[in-house]
Scaffold this motif. Structure first.
Motif, PDB file in Angstrom:
ATOM      1  N   THR A  77       0.837  -1.202   0.000  1.00 40.10           N
ATOM      2  CA  THR A  77       0.000   0.000   0.000  1.00 40.10           C
ATOM      3  C   THR A  77       0.876   1.258   0.000  1.00 40.10           C
ATOM      4  O   THR A  77       1.440   1.623  -1.022  1.00 40.10           O
ATOM      5  CB  THR A  77      -0.977  -0.017   1.188  1.00 40.10           C
ATOM      6  OG1 THR A  77      -0.248  -0.194   2.419  1.00 40.10           O
ATOM      7  CG2 THR A  77      -1.987  -1.141   1.053  1.00 40.10           C
ATOM      8  N   TYR A  78       1.039   1.889   1.151  1.00 43.42           N
ATOM      9  CA  TYR A  78       1.655   3.218   1.148  1.00 43.42           C
ATOM     10  C   TYR A  78       3.143   3.209   0.798  1.00 43.42           C
ATOM     11  O   TYR A  78       3.661   4.201   0.263  1.00 43.42           O
ATOM     12  CB  TYR A  78       1.417   3.921   2.486  1.00 43.42           C
ATOM     13  CG  TYR A  78       2.310   3.496   3.632  1.00 43.42           C
ATOM     14  CD1 TYR A  78       3.466   4.223   3.947  1.00 43.42           C
ATOM     15  CD2 TYR A  78       1.991   2.403   4.433  1.00 43.42           C
ATOM     16  CE1 TYR A  78       4.269   3.864   5.011  1.00 43.42           C
ATOM     17  CE2 TYR A  78       2.792   2.032   5.498  1.00 43.42           C
ATOM     18  CZ  TYR A  78       3.930   2.769   5.785  1.00 43.42           C
ATOM     19  OH  TYR A  78       4.732   2.408   6.840  1.00 43.42           O
ATOM     20  N   LEU A  79       3.841   2.098   1.054  1.00 44.16           N
ATOM     21  CA  LEU A  79       5.271   2.067   0.751  1.00 44.16           C
ATOM     22  C   LEU A  79       5.567   1.919  -0.740  1.00 44.16           C
ATOM     23  O   LEU A  79       6.696   2.154  -1.177  1.00 44.16           O
ATOM     24  CB  LEU A  79       5.951   0.946   1.539  1.00 44.16           C
ATOM     25  CG  LEU A  79       5.997   1.153   3.059  1.00 44.16           C
ATOM     26  CD1 LEU A  79       6.552  -0.078   3.751  1.00 44.16           C
ATOM     27  CD2 LEU A  79       6.802   2.394   3.429  1.00 44.16           C
ATOM     28  N   SER A  80       4.566   1.522  -1.516  1.00 48.30           N
ATOM     29  CA  SER A  80       4.741   1.416  -2.969  1.00 48.30           C
ATOM     30  C   SER A  80       3.836   2.376  -3.740  1.00 48.30           C
ATOM     31  O   SER A  80       3.889   2.426  -4.963  1.00 48.30           O
ATOM     32  CB  SER A  80       4.462  -0.021  -3.434  1.00 48.30           C
ATOM     33  OG  SER A  80       3.142  -0.420  -3.096  1.00 48.30           O
ATOM     34  N   PHE A  81       3.016   3.146  -3.028  1.00 50.21           N
ATOM     35  CA  PHE A  81       2.088   4.068  -3.689  1.00 50.21           C
ATOM     36  C   PHE A  81       2.871   5.244  -4.294  1.00 50.21           C
ATOM     37  O   PHE A  81       3.818   5.746  -3.676  1.00 50.21           O
ATOM     38  CB  PHE A  81       1.066   4.595  -2.675  1.00 50.21           C
ATOM     39  CG  PHE A  81      -0.024   5.430  -3.282  1.00 50.21           C
ATOM     40  CD1 PHE A  81      -1.112   4.827  -3.897  1.00 50.21           C
ATOM     41  CD2 PHE A  81       0.042   6.819  -3.248  1.00 50.21           C
ATOM     42  CE1 PHE A  81      -2.123   5.583  -4.460  1.00 50.21           C
ATOM     43  CE2 PHE A  81      -0.961   7.584  -3.812  1.00 50.21           C
ATOM     44  CZ  PHE A  81      -2.047   6.964  -4.422  1.00 50.21           C
ATOM     45  N   PRO A  82       2.493   5.713  -5.495  1.00 46.12           N
ATOM     46  CA  PRO A  82       3.251   6.797  -6.147  1.00 46.12           C
ATOM     47  C   PRO A  82       2.933   8.183  -5.587  1.00 46.12           C
ATOM     48  O   PRO A  82       2.426   9.063  -6.292  1.00 46.12           O
ATOM     49  CB  PRO A  82       2.814   6.677  -7.619  1.00 46.12           C
ATOM     50  CG  PRO A  82       1.428   6.130  -7.558  1.00 46.12           C
ATOM     51  CD  PRO A  82       1.434   5.171  -6.392  1.00 46.12           C
ATOM     52  N   PHE A  83       3.235   8.382  -4.314  1.00 39.36           N
ATOM     53  CA  PHE A  83       3.100   9.713  -3.732  1.00 39.36           C
ATOM     54  C   PHE A  83       4.025  10.686  -4.470  1.00 39.36           C
ATOM     55  O   PHE A  83       5.066  10.297  -5.013  1.00 39.36           O
ATOM     56  CB  PHE A  83       3.495   9.706  -2.253  1.00 39.36           C
ATOM     57  CG  PHE A  83       2.530   9.015  -1.346  1.00 39.36           C
ATOM     58  CD1 PHE A  83       1.346   9.621  -0.959  1.00 39.36           C
ATOM     59  CD2 PHE A  83       2.809   7.749  -0.843  1.00 39.36           C
ATOM     60  CE1 PHE A  83       0.454   8.985  -0.101  1.00 39.36           C
ATOM     61  CE2 PHE A  83       1.937   7.099   0.006  1.00 39.36           C
ATOM     62  CZ  PHE A  83       0.752   7.725   0.375  1.00 39.36           C
ATOM     63  N   ARG A  84       3.660  11.949  -4.434  1.00 39.50           N
ATOM     64  CA  ARG A  84       4.498  12.966  -5.070  1.00 39.50           C
ATOM     65  C   ARG A  84       5.903  12.995  -4.457  1.00 39.50           C
ATOM     66  O   ARG A  84       6.896  13.157  -5.159  1.00 39.50           O
ATOM     67  CB  ARG A  84       3.841  14.345  -4.919  1.00 39.50           C
ATOM     68  CG  ARG A  84       4.684  15.478  -5.477  1.00 39.50           C
ATOM     69  CD  ARG A  84       3.997  16.816  -5.326  1.00 39.50           C
ATOM     70  NE  ARG A  84       4.826  17.890  -5.877  1.00 39.50           N
ATOM     71  CZ  ARG A  84       4.480  19.185  -5.873  1.00 39.50           C
ATOM     72  NH1 ARG A  84       3.323  19.543  -5.366  1.00 39.50           N
ATOM     73  NH2 ARG A  84       5.283  20.080  -6.376  1.00 39.50           N
ATOM     74  N   TYR A  85       5.971  12.807  -3.140  1.00 37.66           N
ATOM     75  CA  TYR A  85       7.250  12.904  -2.439  1.00 37.66           C
ATOM     76  C   TYR A  85       7.806  11.535  -2.036  1.00 37.66           C
ATOM     77  O   TYR A  85       8.640  11.450  -1.136  1.00 37.66           O
ATOM     78  CB  TYR A  85       7.097  13.778  -1.183  1.00 37.66           C
ATOM     79  CG  TYR A  85       6.689  15.199  -1.487  1.00 37.66           C
ATOM     80  CD1 TYR A  85       7.561  16.077  -2.118  1.00 37.66           C
ATOM     81  CD2 TYR A  85       5.420  15.664  -1.147  1.00 37.66           C
ATOM     82  CE1 TYR A  85       7.192  17.383  -2.395  1.00 37.66           C
ATOM     83  CE2 TYR A  85       5.040  16.962  -1.422  1.00 37.66           C
ATOM     84  CZ  TYR A  85       5.928  17.820  -2.047  1.00 37.66           C
ATOM     85  OH  TYR A  85       5.549  19.107  -2.319  1.00 37.66           O
ATOM     86  N   ARG A  86       7.353  10.483  -2.698  1.00 40.32           N
ATOM     87  CA  ARG A  86       7.762   9.135  -2.303  1.00 40.32           C
ATOM     88  C   ARG A  86       9.281   8.964  -2.298  1.00 40.32           C
ATOM     89  O   ARG A  86       9.847   8.287  -1.422  1.00 40.32           O
ATOM     90  CB  ARG A  86       7.130   8.089  -3.244  1.00 40.32           C
ATOM     91  CG  ARG A  86       7.512   6.639  -2.892  1.00 40.32           C
ATOM     92  CD  ARG A  86       6.999   6.256  -1.519  1.00 40.32           C
ATOM     93  NE  ARG A  86       7.486   4.957  -1.051  1.00 40.32           N
ATOM     94  CZ  ARG A  86       8.600   4.786  -0.359  1.00 40.32           C
ATOM     95  NH1 ARG A  86       9.384   5.824  -0.055  1.00 40.32           N
ATOM     96  NH2 ARG A  86       8.962   3.593   0.061  1.00 40.32           N
ATOM     97  N   ASP A  87       9.968   9.576  -3.259  1.00 42.16           N
ATOM     98  CA  ASP A  87      11.421   9.394  -3.340  1.00 42.16           C
ATOM     99  C   ASP A  87      12.164  10.136  -2.243  1.00 42.16           C
ATOM    100  O   ASP A  87      13.387  10.009  -2.127  1.00 42.16           O
ATOM    101  CB  ASP A  87      11.934   9.835  -4.714  1.00 42.16           C
ATOM    102  CG  ASP A  87      11.734  11.313  -4.969  1.00 42.16           C
ATOM    103  OD1 ASP A  87      10.844  11.918  -4.324  1.00 42.16           O
ATOM    104  OD2 ASP A  87      12.461  11.888  -5.799  1.00 42.16           O
ATOM    105  N   LYS A  88      11.436  10.887  -1.406  1.00 44.26           N
ATOM    106  CA  LYS A  88      12.066  11.588  -0.287  1.00 44.26           C
ATOM    107  C   LYS A  88      12.088  10.738   0.983  1.00 44.26           C
ATOM    108  O   LYS A  88      12.545  11.199   2.027  1.00 44.26           O
ATOM    109  CB  LYS A  88      11.315  12.897   0.008  1.00 44.26           C
ATOM    110  CG  LYS A  88      11.246  13.860  -1.167  1.00 44.26           C
ATOM    111  CD  LYS A  88      12.616  14.309  -1.624  1.00 44.26           C
ATOM    112  CE  LYS A  88      12.513  15.311  -2.775  1.00 44.26           C
ATOM    113  NZ  LYS A  88      13.849  15.679  -3.288  1.00 44.26           N
ATOM    114  N   PHE A  89      11.580   9.509   0.901  1.00 46.21           N
ATOM    115  CA  PHE A  89      11.492   8.639   2.069  1.00 46.21           C
ATOM    116  C   PHE A  89      12.244   7.322   1.830  1.00 46.21           C
ATOM    117  O   PHE A  89      12.327   6.840   0.705  1.00 46.21           O
ATOM    118  CB  PHE A  89      10.028   8.304   2.393  1.00 46.21           C
ATOM    119  CG  PHE A  89       9.201   9.493   2.822  1.00 46.21           C
ATOM    120  CD1 PHE A  89       8.993   9.760   4.160  1.00 46.21           C
ATOM    121  CD2 PHE A  89       8.633  10.337   1.876  1.00 46.21           C
ATOM    122  CE1 PHE A  89       8.230  10.840   4.560  1.00 46.21           C
ATOM    123  CE2 PHE A  89       7.867  11.421   2.261  1.00 46.21           C
ATOM    124  CZ  PHE A  89       7.671  11.683   3.604  1.00 46.21           C
TER     125      PHE A  89
END
Length: 311
Positions: A77-89
């Motif tokens: 779910t959230y660890l693979s979701f394409p959030f805008r800032y995902r690459d910041k985590f």
């Protein structure tokens, strides 16, 4: 006549070349101005272009089938979701190594090993050992401590720490809970006294603390709280302990709104008419705690997706 034509052609070519250079220069100046203006007027754009270290996510977990289901729920779910800032985590599941977890880590490469003994009543020691390992081994500005049954809205959390509270240093943030709430839940001396050797309990924070489902510390605060005094023999409720350390160090706690019970997952995802207050709460949650089954993970992630669509 031929000489005159040649002269005109040469003149035209020179003019065309000059015009091309002028157009390129004008385009470059315009592009530079647009980028500069966007960065200046929109801090979100500025932060996406800055070379800042990642926000680390320390997820407490353990061995066993139930815990494995929770970890996979997070990854799916959230660890693979394409959030805008995902690459910041960057996330780490924090547990003592076993043969099964080693096999799981070969597949996912997302564990941070804890060399101590897994003991629910000494979770404070485990968490702070994790903080110390991250502090010594990785470059970061913030660490999120969360549980393996919590789903995070990474975009919302990123905006809170880098926009709303960007000037707040030292930083300790999460869903606040007060002293009276803690006494009602744990009693004056805490529910773990029967498990704790004499002299190992820690003073309860007088001003409340952040719930252990999700809280954030900046790197400087981790060093400060460690200097205040981490007890390796501590027998204490982990989030109460962190809150007590922060209070001793004079570090205030900032509100990061979220839910601490699986009932909120059900309430926010059940097809029914919500009051405007309840709707506002569902849209404001930066994290949802209590996702222990596959269905709960799915429901929690739908709530996050609705937040991203409506906010």
């Amino acid at each position: 006549m031929e000489h005159h034509f040649t002269s005109l052609l040469t003149f035209y070519r020179r003019k065309k070349k000059l015009l091309h250079k002028t157009t390129l220069m004008a385009s470059f100046v315009l592009f530079t101005f647009v980028i500069f203006w966007d960065v200046k007027s929109n801090p979100k754009t500025e932060n996406t272009t800055m070379n800042i270290p990642p926000v680390l996510i320390l997820i407490t977990t353990s061995n066993g089938t139930d815990y494995k289901t929770r970890r996979q729920g997070g990854r799916d779910t959230y660890l693979s979701f394409p959030f805008r800032y995902r690459d910041k985590f960057r996330h780490f599941y924090h547990a003592s190594p076993t043969s099964d977890l080693y096999k799981e880590d070969i597949i996912h490469n997302d564990f941070l090993w804890y060399e101590g003994v897994e003991d629910y009543y000494k979770l404070s020691t485990k968490v702070w050992e994790g903080f110390k390992t991250l502090y010594d081994s990785y470059d970061f500005e913030y660490v999120i401590k969360t549980d393996d049954d919590t789903v995070l809205n990474l975009d919302a959390i990123y905006r809170v720490i880098y926009h709303q509270y960007s000037a707040a240093k030292p930083f300790y943030g999460g869903r606040k809970t007060g002293r009276k709430q803690d006494i009602a839940k744990f009693g004056i001396h805490g529910v773990w006294d029967e498990h704790c050797p004499a002299g190992t309990a820690f003073r309860r924070p007088q001003e409340g603390r952040c719930t252990g489902a999700m809280y954030v510390l900046d790197k400087g605060s981790i060093q400060t709280l460690h200097d205040v005094g981490i007890s390796p023999s501590l027998c204490e409720i982990e989030d109460l302990y962190t809150g007590g350390l922060a209070e001793l160090a004079g570090i205030p706690h900032y509100e990061i709104y979220g839910s601490a019970s699986s009932s909120y997952i059900t309430n926010c995802s059940t097809p029914r008419v919500l009051s405007s207050t309840d709707q506002a709460k569902c849209l404001a949650y930066t994290f949802l705690h209590g996702a222990k089954t596959e269905d709960q993970w799915t429901l929690a992630m739908k709530i996050i997706e609705n937040q991203l669509l409506l906010c």
